[in-house]
Enzyme design. Sequence first.
Site, PDB file in Angstrom:
ATOM      1  N   LYS A 131       0.830  -1.204   0.000  1.00 26.55           N
ATOM      2  CA  LYS A 131       0.000   0.000   0.000  1.00 26.55           C
ATOM      3  C   LYS A 131       0.872   1.264   0.000  1.00 26.55           C
ATOM      4  CE  LYS A 131      -1.789   1.774   4.003  1.00 26.55           C
ATOM      5  NZ  LYS A 131      -1.563   3.198   4.260  1.00 26.55           N
ATOM      6  N   ASN A 132       1.822   1.322   0.932  1.00 25.20           N
ATOM      7  CA  ASN A 132       2.541   2.587   1.093  1.00 25.20           C
ATOM      8  C   ASN A 132       3.530   2.880  -0.029  1.00 25.20           C
ATOM      9  OD1 ASN A 132       1.018   3.190   3.272  1.00 25.20           O
ATOM     10  ND2 ASN A 132       2.536   2.534   4.802  1.00 25.20           N
TER      11      ASN A 132
ATOM     12  N   ARG B 199      -4.161   9.832   3.475  1.00 25.24           N
ATOM     13  CA  ARG B 199      -2.928  10.523   3.813  1.00 25.24           C
ATOM     14  C   ARG B 199      -2.126  10.831   2.543  1.00 25.24           C
ATOM     15  NH1 ARG B 199      -1.105  13.546   7.686  1.00 25.24           N
ATOM     16  NH2 ARG B 199       1.135  13.479   7.880  1.00 25.24           N
TER      17      ARG B 199
ATOM     18  N   CYS C 216      -5.314   7.998   8.936  1.00 23.81           N
ATOM     19  CA  CYS C 216      -5.774   7.501  10.240  1.00 23.81           C
ATOM     20  C   CYS C 216      -5.418   8.463  11.358  1.00 23.81           C
ATOM     21  CB  CYS C 216      -5.116   6.146  10.518  1.00 23.81           C
ATOM     22  SG  CYS C 216      -5.737   4.834   9.478  1.00 23.81           S
TER      23      CYS C 216
ATOM     24  N   ARG D 134       0.476  14.197  13.174  1.00 28.27           N
ATOM     25  CA  ARG D 134       0.919  14.011  11.785  1.00 28.27           C
ATOM     26  C   ARG D 134       1.013  15.311  10.971  1.00 28.27           C
ATOM     27  NH1 ARG D 134      -1.980   8.776   9.320  1.00 28.27           N
ATOM     28  NH2 ARG D 134       0.077   8.437   8.425  1.00 28.27           N
ATOM     29  N   PRO D 135       1.860  16.230  11.440  1.00 27.78           N
ATOM     30  CA  PRO D 135       2.012  17.480  10.683  1.00 27.78           C
ATOM     31  C   PRO D 135       2.733  17.237   9.348  1.00 27.78           C
ATOM     32  CG  PRO D 135       3.653  17.363  12.417  1.00 27.78           C
ATOM     33  CD  PRO D 135       2.775  16.146  12.582  1.00 27.78           C
ATOM     34  N   ILE D 136       2.719  18.250   8.465  1.00 31.06           N
ATOM     35  CA  ILE D 136       3.451  18.101   7.187  1.00 31.06           C
ATOM     36  C   ILE D 136       4.491  19.215   7.034  1.00 31.06           C
ATOM     37  CG2 ILE D 136       1.636  16.801   5.979  1.00 31.06           C
ATOM     38  CD1 ILE D 136       0.876  19.467   4.567  1.00 31.06           C
TER      39      ILE D 136
ATOM     40  N   ASP E  85       3.767   0.331  12.062  1.00 32.80           N
ATOM     41  CA  ASP E  85       2.548  -0.218  11.463  1.00 32.80           C
ATOM     42  C   ASP E  85       2.282  -1.669  11.896  1.00 32.80           C
ATOM     43  OD1 ASP E  85       2.371   2.183  10.212  1.00 32.80           O
ATOM     44  OD2 ASP E  85       3.073   1.475   8.262  1.00 32.80           O
TER      45      ASP E  85
ATOM     46  N   ILE F 101       6.890   6.614  17.242  1.00 30.73           N
ATOM     47  CA  ILE F 101       6.608   7.397  16.031  1.00 30.73           C
ATOM     48  C   ILE F 101       5.329   8.227  16.169  1.00 30.73           C
ATOM     49  CG2 ILE F 101       6.383   7.305  13.488  1.00 30.73           C
ATOM     50  CD1 ILE F 101       9.018   6.031  14.329  1.00 30.73           C
TER      51      ILE F 101
ATOM     52  N   ARG G 262      -8.904  -0.234   3.752  1.00 33.56           N
ATOM     53  CA  ARG G 262      -8.002   0.764   3.166  1.00 33.56           C
ATOM     54  C   ARG G 262      -6.644   0.161   2.857  1.00 33.56           C
ATOM     55  NH1 ARG G 262      -8.624   6.456   6.243  1.00 33.56           N
ATOM     56  NH2 ARG G 262      -6.992   6.953   4.780  1.00 33.56           N
TER      57      ARG G 262
HETATM   58  N1  EPU Z   1       6.468  14.180  10.989  1.00 33.85           N
HETATM   59  C1  EPU Z   1       6.569  15.504  11.329  1.00 33.85           C
HETATM   60  N2  EPU Z   1       6.516  16.423  10.303  1.00 33.85           N
HETATM   61  C2  EPU Z   1       6.380  16.067   9.019  1.00 33.85           C
HETATM   62  C3  EPU Z   1       6.284  14.714   8.677  1.00 33.85           C
HETATM   63  C4  EPU Z   1       6.334  13.778   9.693  1.00 33.85           C
HETATM   64  O1  EPU Z   1       6.688  15.856  12.493  1.00 33.85           O
HETATM   65  O2  EPU Z   1       6.339  16.957   8.152  1.00 33.85           O
HETATM   66  C5  EPU Z   1       6.516  13.160  12.045  1.00 33.85           C
HETATM   67  C6  EPU Z   1       5.183  12.396  12.142  1.00 33.85           C
HETATM   68  O3  EPU Z   1       4.248  13.091  12.933  1.00 33.85           O
HETATM   69  C7  EPU Z   1       5.614  11.089  12.750  1.00 33.85           C
HETATM   70  C8  EPU Z   1       7.016  10.884  12.156  1.00 33.85           C
HETATM   71  O4  EPU Z   1       7.439  12.162  11.695  1.00 33.85           O
HETATM   72  O5  EPU Z   1       5.734  11.222  14.141  1.00 33.85           O
HETATM   73  C9  EPU Z   1       7.101   9.896  11.018  1.00 33.85           C
HETATM   74  O6  EPU Z   1       6.108  10.204  10.070  1.00 33.85           O
HETATM   75  P1  EPU Z   1       6.262   9.893   8.520  1.00 33.85           P
HETATM   76  O7  EPU Z   1       6.244  11.174   7.786  1.00 33.85           O
HETATM   77  O8  EPU Z   1       7.416   8.960   8.307  1.00 33.85           O
HETATM   78  O9  EPU Z   1       4.917   9.127   8.234  1.00 33.85           O
HETATM   79  P2  EPU Z   1       4.018   9.269   6.982  1.00 33.85           P
HETATM   80  O10 EPU Z   1       4.840   9.464   5.770  1.00 33.85           O
HETATM   81  O11 EPU Z   1       2.918  10.230   7.230  1.00 33.85           O
HETATM   82  C10 EPU Z   1       4.083   6.751   6.311  1.00 33.85           C
HETATM   83  C11 EPU Z   1       3.035   5.694   6.159  1.00 33.85           C
HETATM   84  C12 EPU Z   1       2.506   5.286   7.523  1.00 33.85           C
HETATM   85  C13 EPU Z   1       3.667   4.804   8.375  1.00 33.85           C
HETATM   86  C14 EPU Z   1       4.777   5.865   8.435  1.00 33.85           C
HETATM   87  C15 EPU Z   1       6.013   5.397   9.182  1.00 33.85           C
HETATM   88  C16 EPU Z   1       2.081   6.276   4.031  1.00 33.85           C
HETATM   89  C17 EPU Z   1       0.931   6.794   3.271  1.00 33.85           C
HETATM   90  N3  EPU Z   1       1.953   6.218   5.352  1.00 33.85           N
HETATM   91  O12 EPU Z   1       3.396   7.825   6.937  1.00 33.85           O
HETATM   92  O13 EPU Z   1       1.604   4.227   7.299  1.00 33.85           O
HETATM   93  O14 EPU Z   1       3.219   4.550   9.683  1.00 33.85           O
HETATM   94  O15 EPU Z   1       5.151   6.263   7.107  1.00 33.85           O
HETATM   95  O16 EPU Z   1       6.529   4.259   8.606  1.00 33.85           O
HETATM   96  O17 EPU Z   1       3.071   5.864   3.454  1.00 33.85           O
HETATM   97  C18 EPU Z   1      -0.169   2.788   7.799  1.00 33.85           C
HETATM   98  O18 EPU Z   1       0.070   2.220   6.720  1.00 33.85           O
HETATM   99  O19 EPU Z   1      -0.968   2.340   8.651  1.00 33.85           O
HETATM  100  C19 EPU Z   1       0.519   4.054   8.082  1.00 33.85           C
HETATM  101  C20 EPU Z   1       0.098   4.895   9.025  1.00 33.85           C
END
Ligand code: EPU
Length: 417
Positions: A22-23, A92, A116, A121-123, A304, A326, A396
């Site tokens: 998925k990811n 997401r 979820c 989960r900020p960006i 995950d 995380i 999902r």
């Molecule tokens: N973070 C920030 N700022 C940012 C981005 C991330 O503070 O701009 C923090 C997040 O809040 C978190 C950490 O950094 O505490 C790691 O987040 P990451 O960005 O790596 O996660 P993501 O890209 O939003 C993807 C997967 C998640 C998986 C994580 C970690 C996708 C669509 N989602 O999320 O998958 O948990 O990487 O491996 O690829 C799932 O499949 O159930 C899922 C949640």
Amino acid sequence: MKQIKIKGKNKLTGTIRISGAKNAAVALIPAAILSDEDVTICNVPEISDINSLEEILRYLDVKFSRATESIIINPKNMTNKEIPEDISRKLRASYYFMGALLSKYKKVEMYFPGGCNIGSRPINLHLDGFKKLGATVIEENDKYTIEAKKLIGTKIDLEIASVGATINIILAATKAKGTTTITNAACEPEIKNVCDLLNSMGAKITGAGTNTIKIKGVTKLKKGYVEVIPDRIEAGTYIIIGSLIGENLKIDNIIPEHLKALTTKLLESNANIEIGRDYVLASSSNDLKSVDVETYYFPGFPTDLQQPFSVYLTQTKGTSILKETIYENRFQNLYEIKKMGANVEINSNKGYIFGPTKLRGKTVNATDLRAGASLVLAALIAEGTTTINNADYILRGYEHITEKLTSLGAKIELTQI
Ligand code: EPU
């Protein structure tokens, strides 16, 4: 709402083929729009997150054709327009259209992504990356307007090795002028999968899979091809299931190297698993002992799989400590399995699981995707019938979960109520 009902305690046996990740798939589809020619992605899972991305493609007038396991995307005559909130919020990974559209058109307008509810989960790191490449970002009531006259390659050191930020910056930098170097980049295998597609389209990216990635900008991307890697989280979920209630259950079409953190912990706790070249054979065992687990970035123990693993720990002897590093809010499933008889305590980012305990069928609520998967596991090993509400979350990310489990001998039913 979708509901899953499971009558527990049936031994599971046979072979289960793991689907595309998925990811990875959710990033590969937005990445494909960087091209002006056909891009073929094989081994795409049939999950609802992919349907949500197809809705975005349709909205942007991207031509695509979907076969059982593949998608061919031709973005030649697509239109760049504001992606409305109701579509952005469906998942997401809609945020990958930020990097992709910015790269291709130097402008993107869209809303904060969904996903979820497992933490804030900020960006910010995605946006900081775009700014470092020369873009301006305006945020108003969750709407982002990101624009650049030119994107220029630069050095970006990520404060956190974020999967999403790493991929989004790669997408934005692919058509930037000059070279971008990302340090402290995420190393998850899904990132290499995305870079493999981009490179097949003519991008010049090196270092994917390590924590330093270099992207030499190119002006044009052509046709490309990639196969989605096997889903290590789906695989891990079924390996855990097999270790609890399997009888020579073969989890097939996997990359064992991607699952090392899980299989190491399973072996440490006496699980009955055998690791082959591209499969794991799992059977239940009566002699499981507790282990402590701390989630971490790849190759650490994946967050995950933390929730599915928590159910495994209810069946091991002794006290296990699960530390989630995380996300702030990824223990909601523990409250649900407590209703089923698990002996658990939560203290901030640590879950304490005292085992072994018998689980009993109850009505429970899937609060997010992996919480939902953990409830499926709990239901499979519980006495009696469990009803899981809000099962939409599970669909999902787990392809044909009811069909797959039924073929192994589970008594499982999915209904729309
Ligand atoms: N973070 C920030 N700022 C940012 C981005 C991330 O503070 O701009 C923090 C997040 O809040 C978190 C950490 O950094 O505490 C790691 O987040 P990451 O960005 O790596 O996660 P993501 O890209 O939003 C993807 C997967 C998640 C998986 C994580 C970690 C996708 C669509 N989602 O999320 O998958 O948990 O990487 O491996 O690829 C799932 O499949 O159930 C899922 C949640």
